[in-house]
Design a protein around this motif. Structure first.
Motif, short mmCIF file in Angstrom:
data_model
loop_
_atom_site.label_atom_id
_atom_site.label_comp_id
_atom_site.label_asym_id
_atom_site.label_seq_id
_atom_site.Cartn_x
_atom_site.Cartn_y
_atom_site.Cartn_z
N TYR A 77 36.78 -23.71 -4.62
CA TYR A 77 36.65 -24.75 -5.63
C TYR A 77 35.44 -25.02 -6.32
N LYS A 78 34.47 -24.72 -5.95
CA LYS A 78 32.95 -24.61 -6.65
C LYS A 78 33.26 -23.32 -7.53
N MET A 79 33.76 -22.40 -7.35
CA MET A 79 33.66 -21.34 -8.20
C MET A 79 34.91 -21.82 -9.33
N TYR A 80 35.60 -22.31 -9.00
CA TYR A 80 36.54 -22.85 -10.47
C TYR A 80 35.83 -23.67 -11.41
N GLU A 81 34.68 -24.42 -10.84
CA GLU A 81 33.98 -25.21 -11.84
C GLU A 81 32.97 -24.44 -12.45
N GLU A 82 32.52 -23.33 -12.15
CA GLU A 82 31.66 -22.45 -12.60
C GLU A 82 31.87 -21.72 -14.02
N GLU A 83 30.90 -22.38 -14.99
CA GLU A 83 31.28 -21.49 -16.49
C GLU A 83 30.91 -20.13 -16.40
N SER A 84 30.07 -19.59 -15.69
CA SER A 84 29.76 -18.27 -15.41
C SER A 84 29.60 -18.02 -13.87
N MET A 85 29.59 -16.63 -13.58
CA MET A 85 29.36 -16.32 -12.32
C MET A 85 28.92 -14.82 -12.12
N ASP A 86 28.49 -14.57 -11.04
CA ASP A 86 27.72 -13.21 -10.64
C ASP A 86 29.00 -12.14 -10.97
N ALA A 87 28.46 -11.14 -11.59
CA ALA A 87 29.58 -10.05 -11.88
C ALA A 87 29.98 -9.31 -10.60
N GLU A 88 29.56 -9.15 -9.62
CA GLU A 88 30.04 -8.85 -8.23
C GLU A 88 31.28 -9.66 -7.80
N VAL A 89 30.81 -11.17 -7.85
CA VAL A 89 32.03 -12.10 -7.50
C VAL A 89 33.14 -11.99 -8.53
N LEU A 90 32.81 -11.62 -9.76
CA LEU A 90 33.66 -11.76 -10.96
C LEU A 90 34.72 -10.48 -10.66
N LEU A 91 34.10 -9.38 -10.33
CA LEU A 91 34.71 -8.16 -9.88
C LEU A 91 35.61 -8.31 -8.90
N GLN A 92 35.28 -8.96 -7.83
CA GLN A 92 36.13 -9.40 -6.73
C GLN A 92 37.50 -10.09 -7.05
N TRP A 93 37.15 -11.14 -8.05
CA TRP A 93 38.28 -11.87 -8.59
C TRP A 93 39.23 -10.94 -9.30
N CYS A 94 38.50 -9.93 -10.01
CA CYS A 94 39.52 -9.18 -10.85
C CYS A 94 40.32 -8.45 -9.91
N LYS A 95 39.99 -7.96 -8.73
CA LYS A 95 40.71 -7.30 -7.81
C LYS A 95 41.79 -7.95 -7.23
N LEU A 96 41.56 -9.28 -6.98
CA LEU A 96 42.29 -10.08 -6.16
C LEU A 96 43.40 -10.49 -7.24
N LEU A 97 43.28 -10.78 -8.35
CA LEU A 97 44.14 -11.36 -9.23
C LEU A 97 44.71 -10.18 -10.37
N LYS A 98 44.29 -9.07 -10.30
CA LYS A 98 44.89 -7.88 -10.94
C LYS A 98 44.89 -8.39 -12.46
N TYR A 99 43.60 -8.97 -12.82
CA TYR A 99 43.20 -9.12 -14.23
C TYR A 99 41.73 -8.83 -14.62
N ASP A 100 41.67 -8.21 -15.96
CA ASP A 100 40.20 -7.78 -16.17
C ASP A 100 39.62 -9.04 -16.81
N PHE A 101 39.01 -9.86 -15.99
CA PHE A 101 38.15 -10.99 -16.78
C PHE A 101 36.96 -10.54 -17.68
N PHE A 102 36.46 -9.33 -17.29
CA PHE A 102 35.44 -8.92 -17.95
C PHE A 102 35.83 -8.68 -19.68
N ARG A 103 37.00 -8.27 -19.78
CA ARG A 103 37.46 -8.29 -21.05
C ARG A 103 37.38 -9.40 -22.06
N MET A 104 37.32 -10.73 -21.54
CA MET A 104 37.17 -11.77 -22.46
C MET A 104 35.59 -11.68 -22.91
#
Length: 147
Positions: A40-67
């Motif tokens: 829930y804290k991650m949902y509130e973050e405007e930005s996050m570490d690239a490794e954490v974001l990469l994990q989210w990309c894998k879990l959600l099958k979506y390229d958030f880096f493209r934004m």
């Protein structure tokens, strides 16, 4: 609804994707090996570490880096071609990417700015450094598709 490429709040984007995919919080916690409160804290973050974001990309099958890539396409300053820039660029051993690749979402974002009257064609060409010929091709192509 158009996406605001200028002000990316990655936590909200992740939360929206989780809701779209209907992924359970227990699966998310197991995947990230963390607690519900940390998610829930991650949902509130405007930005996050690239490794954490990469994990989210894998879990959600979506390229958030493209934004962020699209943000750079729309809002980064034009590259100057003086001799100092060329020397520095040649010394870098990173992959080189073309800046002029526009995704469908960026094209839709730009066309919506025109269609709503929020910006003129000239403002878009100047502010986002999009060639006028490209802009007019988009307008012609997508207005023909709508008919």
């Amino acid at each position: 609804m158009k996406f605001d490429f200028k002000n990316i709040h990655i936590g909200k984007c992740i939360k929206n994707r989780v809701e779209e995919e209907e992924i359970s919080i227990s699966r998310i916690c197991n995947f990230h090996k963390t607690s519900v409160n940390e998610i829930y804290k991650m949902y509130e973050e405007e930005s996050m570490d690239a490794e954490v974001l990469l994990q989210w990309c894998k879990l959600l099958k979506y390229d958030f880096f493209r934004m962020y890539s699209q943000h750079l396409i729309l809002f980064s300053p034009e590259i100057r071609s003086d001799s100092n820039t060329r020397i520095k660029t040649e010394a870098i051993h990173l992959p080189k990417f073309r800046k002029n690749i526009y995704t469908k979402q960026v094209v839709e974002f730009i066309l919506e700015l025109i269609n709503t009257g929020e910006k003129t064609k000239l403002q878009i060409a100047e502010e986002y450094k999009i060639p006028k010929t490209t802009l007019y091709k988009w307008i012609s192509k997508y207005s023909n598709n709508e008919k």
